[in-house]
Design an enzyme around this catalytic site. Structure first.
Site, mmCIF file in Angstrom:
data_model
loop_
_atom_site.group_PDB
_atom_site.id
_atom_site.type_symbol
_atom_site.label_atom_id
_atom_site.label_comp_id
_atom_site.label_asym_id
_atom_site.label_seq_id
_atom_site.Cartn_x
_atom_site.Cartn_y
_atom_site.Cartn_z
ATOM 1 N N SER A 73 0.840 -1.200 0.000
ATOM 2 C CA SER A 73 0.000 0.000 0.000
ATOM 3 C C SER A 73 0.873 1.247 0.000
ATOM 4 O O SER A 73 0.600 2.214 -0.721
ATOM 5 C CB SER A 73 -0.911 0.027 1.233
ATOM 6 N N ASN A 152 -5.959 -9.036 -7.617
ATOM 7 C CA ASN A 152 -5.975 -9.795 -6.365
ATOM 8 C C ASN A 152 -7.267 -10.560 -6.147
ATOM 9 O O ASN A 152 -7.293 -11.520 -5.397
ATOM 10 C CB ASN A 152 -5.716 -8.858 -5.184
ATOM 11 N N GLY A 201 6.010 -7.928 0.797
ATOM 12 C CA GLY A 201 6.632 -9.138 1.325
ATOM 13 C C GLY A 201 5.664 -10.235 1.738
ATOM 14 O O GLY A 201 5.884 -11.413 1.480
ATOM 15 N N CYS A 326 -19.022 -7.017 3.308
ATOM 16 C CA CYS A 326 -19.955 -6.784 4.418
ATOM 17 C C CYS A 326 -19.220 -6.714 5.745
ATOM 18 O O CYS A 326 -19.538 -5.898 6.596
ATOM 19 C CB CYS A 326 -20.987 -7.902 4.482
HETATM 20 C C1 LIG Z 1 -2.220 -6.933 -0.815
HETATM 21 C C2 LIG Z 1 -2.202 -5.997 -1.942
HETATM 22 C C3 LIG Z 1 -1.780 -4.667 -1.770
HETATM 23 C C4 LIG Z 1 -1.406 -4.111 -0.421
HETATM 24 O O1 LIG Z 1 -0.205 -4.628 0.058
HETATM 25 P P1 LIG Z 1 0.124 -4.494 1.632
HETATM 26 O O2 LIG Z 1 1.532 -4.950 1.765
HETATM 27 O O3 LIG Z 1 -0.829 -5.387 2.337
HETATM 28 O O4 LIG Z 1 -0.041 -3.065 1.985
HETATM 29 C C5 LIG Z 1 -1.749 -3.853 -2.877
HETATM 30 N N1 LIG Z 1 -2.109 -4.302 -4.099
HETATM 31 C C6 LIG Z 1 -2.506 -5.562 -4.304
HETATM 32 C C7 LIG Z 1 -2.844 -6.013 -5.680
HETATM 33 C C8 LIG Z 1 -2.583 -6.451 -3.236
HETATM 34 O O5 LIG Z 1 -2.996 -7.696 -3.448
#
Ligand SMILES: *Cc1c(COP(=O)(O)O)cnc(C)c1O
Length: 396
Positions: A73, A152, A201, A326
């Site tokens: 993020s 994701n 990670g 939800c």
């Molecule tokens: C999990 C995820 C994130 C966020 O990563 P974090 O390390 O949890 O902050 C961003 N983009 C995608 C596509 C993700 O799957």
């Protein structure tokens, strides 16, 4: 805790033993500050440098193009905000997709409040970016294209190389959120013309709260955190050496086992997909059948709520994820499922199962059996399903 069947590897993964092993001495032995000049400090600095090399090598990048962050993020926020700020003099238009992770989408929304304009490119029914729409959206004041490598939720892999080529030709920066792809798919920033890339990670058997942003040399950026000279002055703060060492160990492991891991995961994935399609009526596979992550399964089931299915699977020790949010206090179904054209109702009945190479065929069998039982039970309680059955009887 009772043994669980863990099928939520897109949410997070278990740390690999070799990752833990690599990290442990960083807590208690070479715990120095990488900025200190005594040897305890230089040990940490050396570990940091080695980790940076490992990550750079995995992408075909240079070590000084890697900036460690506290997760995916953060890397996404940094890439999008810093580019917007550093290139605002050139233009204030950004292109992204409708199916990005919220780390990108909400950052774009934030920038919209600050005078930037954002185009959200749509996807087809399988979640593949509409390339014609992308091309048509490019303007003379477009400064950034940010499109995720793989989704994701539905696992769809985007035509990253093609997007990179378009961006390069038009002189627009290209960022990709590769959090789901990094460690799962081979990536080369040169070949794909990627200018910035985010990774995390904990999505590849590494520690949570770790990640990195690749920034191509020569690109103007802005410091994310002001302070000391860490990360070449762009992200201040004493480096999280255990985390960074863990991240690099996880990357090394992921790339060295990629081929066999992919093969194992795809076998489990395809087995699950085939059994579900064959044995559970009124379902829809979400995401492209072929251009999808090796570990992703995502289905919508008519006449049920994904949340109920999740809770009942949990009672059987099965960890999965649903397409509605939800639990997070919102009744809106996933923006990704809506973007591929699902109705609210169908989107609400979605389930994501993401396998790892440690899962077994027996676990897949157990999962399908549980799903069949639960879905039948939930449908038997659904007035919609009852109506549907009555109507169908009338027709036949
Ligand atoms: C999990 C995820 C994130 C966020 O990563 P974090 O390390 O949890 O902050 C961003 N983009 C995608 C596509 C993700 O799957």
């Amino acid at each position: 805790m009772e043994k669980v069947i863990y099928l939520d590897n897109a949410a997070t993964t278990k740390m690999a033993p070799e990752v833990v092993e690599a990290m442990l001495p960083c807590f208690t032995e070479c715990y120095g500050n990488a900025s200190s000049i005594y040897s305890l400090g230089t040990q940490a600095k050396k570990a940091l440098g080695k980790a940076r090399e490992t990550i750079a090598e995995s992408l075909g990048a240079e070590p000084n193009e890697i900036y460690f962050t506290a997760g995916g993020s953060e890397a996404d926020n940094w890439a999008v905000k810093a580019t917007a700020e550093a290139y605002a003099f050139k233009g204030k238009h950004i292109i992204t997709s409708a199916i990005e992770h919220h780390a990108v989408l909400h950052t774009c929304k934030y920038l919209e409040q600050r005078g930037f304009e954002v185009s959200y490119i749509g996807v087809d029914e399988n979640g593949i970016l509409k390339m014609e729409e992308l091309k048509a959206a490019i303007r003379t004041d477009t400064i950034l294209i940010t499109i995720m490598f793989a989704n994701n939720e539905i696992g769809t892999i985007q035509p990253i190389k093609e997007i990179g080529e378009i961006a390069k030709e038009k002189g627009i920066l290209f960022h990709t959120d590769a959090v789901q792809a990094y460690g799962q798919l081979p990536i080369n920033v040169e070949e794909y013309h990627i200018d910035m890339l985010s990774a995390s990670g904990h999505k590849l058997n590494g520690p949570k709260g770790t990640g990195f942003l690749y920034i191509r040399k020569g690109i103007k950026s802005r410091s994310l955190i002001h302070g000391g000279q860490q990360e070449r002055g762009r992200r201040a703060g004493t480096e999280n050496i255990p985390g960074i060492v863990g991240l690099a160990a996880a990357a090394k492991r992921a790339f060295s086992i990629m081929e066999e891991k992919t093969e194992k995961e795809m076998r489990l994935r395809d087995y699950l997909i085939e059994r579900i399609q064959k044995e559970i009526p009124y379902c829809r596979l979400n995401g492209d059948r072929n251009r999808r992550l090796p570990n992703n399964v995502n289905f919508s089931f008519q006449f049920i709520e994904g949340e109920s299915l999740l809770i009942m699977l949990d009672m059987k020790g099965i960890c999965a994820s649903s397409g509605s949010a939800c639990t997070s206090g919102s009744l809106d179904p996933s923006h990704v499922l809506l973007a591929i054209g699902l109705s609210h109702e169908i989107a609400h009945g979605s389930l994501r199962l993401t396998v790892s190479e440690e899962n077994t065929i027996e676990e897949m069998d157990q999962t399908v059996e549980c799903m069949k039982e639960i879905i039948e039970k939930l449908r038997s309680m659904s007035p919609l399903y009852e109506d549907f059955c009555k109507k169908n009887e009338g027709l036949s």
